[in-house]
Scaffold this motif. Sequence first.
Motif, PDB file in Angstrom:
ATOM      1  N   ARG A  84       0.872  -1.178   0.000  1.00  0.00           N
ATOM      2  CA  ARG A  84       0.000   0.000   0.000  1.00  0.00           C
ATOM      3  C   ARG A  84       0.906   1.224   0.000  1.00  0.00           C
ATOM      4  NH1 ARG A  84      -2.661  -3.744   3.098  1.00  0.00           N
ATOM      5  NH2 ARG A  84      -4.842  -4.129   2.552  1.00  0.00           N
ATOM      6  N   PRO A  85       1.094   1.854  -1.143  1.00  0.00           N
ATOM      7  CA  PRO A  85       2.045   2.972  -1.225  1.00  0.00           C
ATOM      8  C   PRO A  85       1.588   4.158  -0.394  1.00  0.00           C
ATOM      9  CG  PRO A  85       0.746   2.837  -3.232  1.00  0.00           C
ATOM     10  CD  PRO A  85       0.427   1.606  -2.439  1.00  0.00           C
ATOM     11  N   PHE A  86       2.548   4.827   0.209  1.00  0.00           N
ATOM     12  CA  PHE A  86       2.236   6.027   0.993  1.00  0.00           C
ATOM     13  C   PHE A  86       2.356   7.240   0.083  1.00  0.00           C
ATOM     14  CE2 PHE A  86       3.483   9.662   3.631  1.00  0.00           C
ATOM     15  CZ  PHE A  86       2.390   9.698   4.484  1.00  0.00           C
ATOM     16  N   LEU A  87       1.233   7.921  -0.126  1.00  0.00           N
ATOM     17  CA  LEU A  87       1.219   9.127  -0.942  1.00  0.00           C
ATOM     18  C   LEU A  87       0.818  10.312  -0.075  1.00  0.00           C
ATOM     19  CD1 LEU A  87      -0.570   7.763  -4.143  1.00  0.00           C
ATOM     20  CD2 LEU A  87       1.885   7.985  -3.740  1.00  0.00           C
ATOM     21  N   LEU A  88       1.526  11.424  -0.246  1.00  0.00           N
ATOM     22  CA  LEU A  88       1.236  12.627   0.523  1.00  0.00           C
ATOM     23  C   LEU A  88       0.002  13.337  -0.036  1.00  0.00           C
ATOM     24  CD1 LEU A  88       4.866  13.982   0.878  1.00  0.00           C
ATOM     25  CD2 LEU A  88       3.536  12.740   2.594  1.00  0.00           C
ATOM     26  N   PRO A 130      -5.184  15.368  -7.076  1.00  0.00           N
ATOM     27  CA  PRO A 130      -4.699  14.904  -5.771  1.00  0.00           C
ATOM     28  C   PRO A 130      -4.406  13.406  -5.828  1.00  0.00           C
ATOM     29  CG  PRO A 130      -6.663  16.263  -5.523  1.00  0.00           C
ATOM     30  CD  PRO A 130      -6.528  15.980  -6.985  1.00  0.00           C
ATOM     31  N   ALA A 131      -3.243  13.014  -5.374  1.00  0.00           N
ATOM     32  CA  ALA A 131      -2.828  11.621  -5.513  1.00  0.00           C
ATOM     33  C   ALA A 131      -3.746  10.663  -4.767  1.00  0.00           C
ATOM     34  CB  ALA A 131      -1.391  11.459  -5.018  1.00  0.00           C
ATOM     35  N   ARG A 132      -4.299  11.111  -3.635  1.00  0.00           N
ATOM     36  CA  ARG A 132      -5.064  10.204  -2.800  1.00  0.00           C
ATOM     37  C   ARG A 132      -6.486   9.946  -3.298  1.00  0.00           C
ATOM     38  NH1 ARG A 132      -3.382  11.432   3.527  1.00  0.00           N
ATOM     39  NH2 ARG A 132      -1.178  10.855   3.322  1.00  0.00           N
ATOM     40  N   VAL A 133      -6.929  10.649  -4.348  1.00  0.00           N
ATOM     41  CA  VAL A 133      -8.261  10.377  -4.874  1.00  0.00           C
ATOM     42  C   VAL A 133      -8.221   9.328  -5.986  1.00  0.00           C
ATOM     43  CG1 VAL A 133      -8.958  12.740  -4.338  1.00  0.00           C
ATOM     44  CG2 VAL A 133      -8.276  12.167  -6.692  1.00  0.00           C
ATOM     45  N   LEU A 134      -7.042   8.905  -6.387  1.00  0.00           N
ATOM     46  CA  LEU A 134      -6.924   7.921  -7.454  1.00  0.00           C
ATOM     47  C   LEU A 134      -7.320   6.532  -6.944  1.00  0.00           C
ATOM     48  CD1 LEU A 134      -3.509   8.928  -9.085  1.00  0.00           C
ATOM     49  CD2 LEU A 134      -5.809   9.737  -9.660  1.00  0.00           C
ATOM     50  N   SER A 135      -7.602   5.648  -7.877  1.00  0.00           N
ATOM     51  CA  SER A 135      -7.909   4.263  -7.528  1.00  0.00           C
ATOM     52  C   SER A 135      -6.658   3.571  -6.991  1.00  0.00           C
ATOM     53  CB  SER A 135      -8.421   3.514  -8.760  1.00  0.00           C
ATOM     54  OG  SER A 135      -7.364   3.346  -9.702  1.00  0.00           O
ATOM     55  N   GLY A 136      -6.851   2.395  -6.390  1.00  0.00           N
ATOM     56  CA  GLY A 136      -5.714   1.662  -5.848  1.00  0.00           C
ATOM     57  C   GLY A 136      -4.683   1.329  -6.907  1.00  0.00           C
ATOM     58  N   GLY A 137      -5.135   0.899  -8.080  1.00  0.00           N
ATOM     59  CA  GLY A 137      -4.206   0.579  -9.154  1.00  0.00           C
ATOM     60  C   GLY A 137      -3.460   1.803  -9.650  1.00  0.00           C
ATOM     61  N   GLN A 138      -4.162   2.932  -9.743  1.00  0.00           N
ATOM     62  CA  GLN A 138      -3.510   4.170 -10.169  1.00  0.00           C
ATOM     63  C   GLN A 138      -2.490   4.631  -9.126  1.00  0.00           C
ATOM     64  OE1 GLN A 138      -7.126   6.449 -10.820  1.00  0.00           O
ATOM     65  NE2 GLN A 138      -6.672   6.585 -13.004  1.00  0.00           N
ATOM     66  N   GLN A 139      -2.833   4.509  -7.846  1.00  0.00           N
ATOM     67  CA  GLN A 139      -1.883   4.903  -6.806  1.00  0.00           C
ATOM     68  C   GLN A 139      -0.620   4.045  -6.862  1.00  0.00           C
ATOM     69  OE1 GLN A 139      -3.365   5.447  -2.840  1.00  0.00           O
ATOM     70  NE2 GLN A 139      -5.248   6.442  -3.519  1.00  0.00           N
ATOM     71  N   GLN A 140      -0.798   2.761  -7.153  1.00  0.00           N
ATOM     72  CA  GLN A 140       0.385   1.900  -7.263  1.00  0.00           C
ATOM     73  C   GLN A 140       1.229   2.301  -8.474  1.00  0.00           C
ATOM     74  OE1 GLN A 140       1.794   0.401  -5.015  1.00  0.00           O
ATOM     75  NE2 GLN A 140       1.321  -1.770  -4.961  1.00  0.00           N
ATOM     76  N   PRO A 160       3.323  -6.108  -4.558  1.00  0.00           N
ATOM     77  CA  PRO A 160       2.844  -4.872  -5.194  1.00  0.00           C
ATOM     78  C   PRO A 160       1.438  -4.957  -5.774  1.00  0.00           C
ATOM     79  CG  PRO A 160       4.389  -6.008  -6.638  1.00  0.00           C
ATOM     80  CD  PRO A 160       4.407  -6.743  -5.325  1.00  0.00           C
ATOM     81  N   THR A 161       0.884  -6.164  -5.941  1.00  0.00           N
ATOM     82  CA  THR A 161      -0.457  -6.271  -6.541  1.00  0.00           C
ATOM     83  C   THR A 161      -1.439  -6.992  -5.633  1.00  0.00           C
ATOM     84  OG1 THR A 161       0.048  -8.381  -7.652  1.00  0.00           O
ATOM     85  CG2 THR A 161       0.594  -6.349  -8.847  1.00  0.00           C
ATOM     86  N   ALA A 162      -1.094  -7.172  -4.361  1.00  0.00           N
ATOM     87  CA  ALA A 162      -1.914  -8.010  -3.474  1.00  0.00           C
ATOM     88  C   ALA A 162      -3.332  -7.490  -3.308  1.00  0.00           C
ATOM     89  CB  ALA A 162      -1.239  -8.139  -2.114  1.00  0.00           C
ATOM     90  N   SER A 163      -3.520  -6.179  -3.304  1.00  0.00           N
ATOM     91  CA  SER A 163      -4.849  -5.618  -3.033  1.00  0.00           C
ATOM     92  C   SER A 163      -5.530  -5.090  -4.294  1.00  0.00           C
ATOM     93  CB  SER A 163      -4.724  -4.475  -2.016  1.00  0.00           C
ATOM     94  OG  SER A 163      -3.844  -3.469  -2.488  1.00  0.00           O
ATOM     95  N   LEU A 164      -5.048  -5.497  -5.465  1.00  0.00           N
ATOM     96  CA  LEU A 164      -5.563  -4.956  -6.721  1.00  0.00           C
ATOM     97  C   LEU A 164      -6.445  -5.966  -7.451  1.00  0.00           C
ATOM     98  CD1 LEU A 164      -2.338  -3.218  -8.094  1.00  0.00           C
ATOM     99  CD2 LEU A 164      -4.093  -2.279  -6.580  1.00  0.00           C
ATOM    100  N   ALA A 168      -5.960  -4.211 -12.839  1.00  0.00           N
ATOM    101  CA  ALA A 168      -4.892  -3.383 -12.285  1.00  0.00           C
ATOM    102  C   ALA A 168      -3.623  -4.206 -12.073  1.00  0.00           C
ATOM    103  CB  ALA A 168      -5.349  -2.747 -10.974  1.00  0.00           C
ATOM    104  N   ARG A 169      -3.798  -5.473 -11.664  1.00  0.00           N
ATOM    105  CA  ARG A 169      -2.631  -6.330 -11.467  1.00  0.00           C
ATOM    106  C   ARG A 169      -1.869  -6.525 -12.770  1.00  0.00           C
ATOM    107  NH1 ARG A 169      -4.861 -10.803  -9.250  1.00  0.00           N
ATOM    108  NH2 ARG A 169      -4.993 -11.918 -11.236  1.00  0.00           N
ATOM    109  N   ARG A 170      -2.594  -6.730 -13.866  1.00  0.00           N
ATOM    110  CA  ARG A 170      -1.930  -6.893 -15.159  1.00  0.00           C
ATOM    111  C   ARG A 170      -1.164  -5.633 -15.541  1.00  0.00           C
ATOM    112  NH1 ARG A 170      -6.791  -9.614 -16.407  1.00  0.00           N
ATOM    113  NH2 ARG A 170      -7.646  -7.751 -17.413  1.00  0.00           N
ATOM    114  N   ASP A 171      -1.736  -4.461 -15.258  1.00  0.00           N
ATOM    115  CA  ASP A 171      -1.049  -3.204 -15.560  1.00  0.00           C
ATOM    116  C   ASP A 171       0.274  -3.101 -14.804  1.00  0.00           C
ATOM    117  OD1 ASP A 171      -3.077  -2.403 -17.240  1.00  0.00           O
ATOM    118  OD2 ASP A 171      -4.041  -1.070 -15.781  1.00  0.00           O
TER     119      ASP A 171
END
Length: 238
Positions: A84-88, A130-140, A160-164, A168-171
């Motif tokens: 789960r990437p940390f985005l400011l 804003p980075a935090r409004v993106l989907s999980g796959g986009q944030q990754q 890196p794809t566990a929660s996607l 999104a995992r294929r991307d």
Amino acid sequence: MTGAPLIELEHATVRFGTRVALYDVTLAVHAGERIALVGANGSGKTTLLRLLHGQLQPHLASGVRRTARGADGCEPRQAMLFQRPFLLRLSVRRNVELALWLAGVRGTERRERALAALAHVGLRAEADRPARVLSGGQQQRVALARAWAVRPQVLFLDEPTASLDPHARRDIEALVAEFAAEGMTVVMSSHHLGQVRRLASRVIYLEQGRLVVDRPTAGFFDDPLPDEAALFLQGELP
């Protein structure tokens, strides 16, 4: 593999209080490898990633060491991507620029490299959102752009794809494969054995902090394994 390894562990042990998270691990990471770490939860995959990355130090004991050397003889440039990437609370572009600022890249070049990195992962159009409004796959993908922008020699990926979702995992898999094709060394943990087959050139199986198997990918999936690794491969936890 030939040539000096980028990162090498010799008889490395990691303790957290009285708990031994890794025990007597010896391995070397060479340039251009694509290494997958597999094993049950708690087997030591994340600890090994952090140790290789230099975030942790091995328990001090006789003969224990971690060495890392890039082409210039210094510590190789590295980046690590978490599950789960940390985005400011900043724009997508600013999140990437921050990594470049920390790497010492100057102002005008920071913006150019950040936008190039976002274009590389298909997010140029999202640069000012804003980075935090993106989907999980986009944030990754933002996190991958942030890592790619600093031009690391070694990229560490922790599930890196566990929660996607599958799309999104294929991307993410496609981007990791592309980074590896560009010459980046990749070390990743994964529970997804199909992903390991597709991306890895070498598989390391861990159990309860011990390195049990270290083989080329074809040998891991096609040749006889120790009992505990064979059970894991069959979907049965030892």
